[in-house]
Enzyme design. Sequence first.
Site, PDB file in Angstrom:
ATOM      1  N   LYS A  75      49.223 -17.069 -96.116  1.00 32.11           N
ATOM      2  CA  LYS A  75      49.456 -18.187 -97.047  1.00 32.11           C
ATOM      3  C   LYS A  75      50.515 -19.119 -96.471  1.00 32.11           C
ATOM      4  O   LYS A  75      51.525 -18.661 -95.925  1.00 32.11           O
ATOM      5  CB  LYS A  75      49.919 -17.602 -98.383  1.00 32.11           C
ATOM      6  CG  LYS A  75      50.162 -18.621 -99.472  1.00 32.11           C
ATOM      7  CD  LYS A  75      50.544 -17.926-100.770  1.00 32.11           C
ATOM      8  CE  LYS A  75      50.640 -18.923-101.923  1.00 32.11           C
ATOM      9  NZ  LYS A  75      50.856 -18.266-103.219  1.00 32.11           N
ATOM     10  N   SER A  86      47.659 -19.363-106.987  1.00 30.33           N
ATOM     11  CA  SER A  86      47.841 -20.360-105.964  1.00 30.33           C
ATOM     12  C   SER A  86      47.342 -19.946-104.575  1.00 30.33           C
ATOM     13  O   SER A  86      47.132 -20.799-103.724  1.00 30.33           O
ATOM     14  CB  SER A  86      49.333 -20.705-105.856  1.00 30.33           C
ATOM     15  OG  SER A  86      50.086 -19.580-105.447  1.00 30.33           O
ATOM     16  N   SER A 123      49.289 -15.222-108.499  1.00 31.46           N
ATOM     17  CA  SER A 123      48.723 -15.958-107.366  1.00 31.46           C
ATOM     18  C   SER A 123      47.987 -15.135-106.321  1.00 31.46           C
ATOM     19  O   SER A 123      47.287 -15.701-105.481  1.00 31.46           O
ATOM     20  CB  SER A 123      49.818 -16.753-106.669  1.00 31.46           C
ATOM     21  OG  SER A 123      50.045 -17.926-107.388  1.00 31.46           O
TER      22      SER A 123
HETATM   23  N1  GLN Z   1      49.537 -19.861-111.838  1.00 31.95           N
HETATM   24  C1  GLN Z   1      50.882 -19.425-111.655  1.00 31.95           C
HETATM   25  C2  GLN Z   1      51.803 -20.606-111.636  1.00 31.95           C
HETATM   26  O1  GLN Z   1      51.330 -21.705-111.472  1.00 31.95           O
HETATM   27  C3  GLN Z   1      50.915 -18.613-110.391  1.00 31.95           C
HETATM   28  C4  GLN Z   1      52.111 -18.743-109.547  1.00 31.95           C
HETATM   29  C5  GLN Z   1      52.217 -17.763-108.432  1.00 31.95           C
HETATM   30  O2  GLN Z   1      51.951 -16.587-108.632  1.00 31.95           O
HETATM   31  N2  GLN Z   1      52.701 -18.230-107.297  1.00 31.95           N
HETATM   32  O3  GLN Z   1      52.982 -20.473-111.801  1.00 31.95           O
END
Ligand code: GLN
Length: 477
Positions: free
Chosen positions: A78, A153, A177
């Site tokens: 990532k 994400s 995420s």
């Molecule tokens: N959807 C979550 C957010 O937008 C996920 C974030 C994450 O785990 N990095 O905060």
Amino acid sequence: MLLNELTITQAREGLDKKKFSAMDITKACLHRIKERNEKINAFITVFEETALHEAQIADDMIARGEIYDLTGIPFSVKDAICTKDSRSTGAGKILDDYVPPYDATVIKKIRKQGAILLGKTNCDAFGHGASNENSMYGPVRNPHDLERVSGGSSGGSAASVADNMCVFSIAEDTGGSIRQPASFCGVVGLRPSYGRNSRYGIMPMASSLDTVGPITKTVADLAVVQRIIAGHDIKDSTTVTNNVPEYSQLLHKSIEGLKIGVPKEYFEIDGMDSEIKTIIKNKIKNIESLGCEIVSVSLPHTKYAIPVYYLIVPSEDSSNLGRLDGIRYGVQAEAQNLHDIYTKSRAQGFPEEVKRRIMIGTYALSSGYYDAYYRKAQKVRTLICQDFERVFEQVDLLVTPTNPSPAFKLGEKKDDVLSMYLADVFVSPSAIAGVPSMSIPVEKTKKGLPVGLHIIGPRLFEGRVMQLGYAIEKFNN
Ligand code: GLN
């Protein structure tokens, strides 16, 4: 079977038996990336030249008998995780030209084994989002249906594994995420316990929730990677010194007699997809047929998880993201004075969602509002943690759906911030509590979209989570 389609276990066997070389698998992955990345947009940067060089090094290691679990295995990372001398943007333009001088600890451990870094995967900018539409490098498309989102994400990581552009990926999970995109793309993803894996070198989002973990094609592969990346690190003072179990050996332990809790709150959500409900309920019957005892349980504070998450995360975010100001590294906007450098660099370098979080967080932490918002959210966080502590006195593991719906269409929720936040309703409570959880693909909907089963365990019991995941995976095949 094409070489890029292999699991870690299969690749290891073939490499050890000299059926093919690390160079062969690497070329197969790079070929797949060339063929598919234009459509899927899983990678922001591909390191073709260095990947081929690393493949040669891996083949030399194998030739002289210096072989580890990941020697010669190509992987993706990532883009919000630092990789030495390799561009890492976090999918935000403010770091468009950023090349870290060091590897994150987890990446260092993997590369030390002779694994091959293929490239950096697309994500919602600095981890903010659930659909990958908040990337400043364009959204990632779901390999199962190009009109749909990959999840977020870590959508690029999940899509790169699902579409066989690499063998496994390393991603970050603050509030879903890893698990949510893994579920949307039909692959396996683990969020470890808070403190199990070092976050040194991960671009911080919300430090009291951030974790880093693997996305793989199978649970057996996940056990291999997690064993390598876990453990104490003096560079991350939140990591625990507890022994890291031999996860691969735990997989074969019988699950008979395990008590599996099914939290009723995870099936009573408004707008929950009925097909998902049926699929997950059937899977729970399968788990029972494997000799587990199914127990209905309650986590009464589940409904507060999203509001708590969206106060604590923006608050920590607003502080963490302060370091990105165009001064010491990253892209500096043209401006006449220091103040304008800050404001213009940040205005141009962050997408709307990141700006929204910074504003909410700054507000929630400001004098006069701190007690009403941030402190209150922390108190409710304690109640959510206690829900899990209480329930794990009764049961060994919990199972739930990973998501209330399968992958949605691109654009469907983009302008509806609340409905996007609600996509994380099942993955945020365990993140708030810091307990391990994993998504495994169990079935597909009638439209052919993957559905994930979410397994949650007590703190530091990743091994038990994987043990059940492995049994279900075997049952499904
Ligand atoms: N959807 C979550 C957010 O937008 C996920 C974030 C994450 O785990 N990095 O905060």
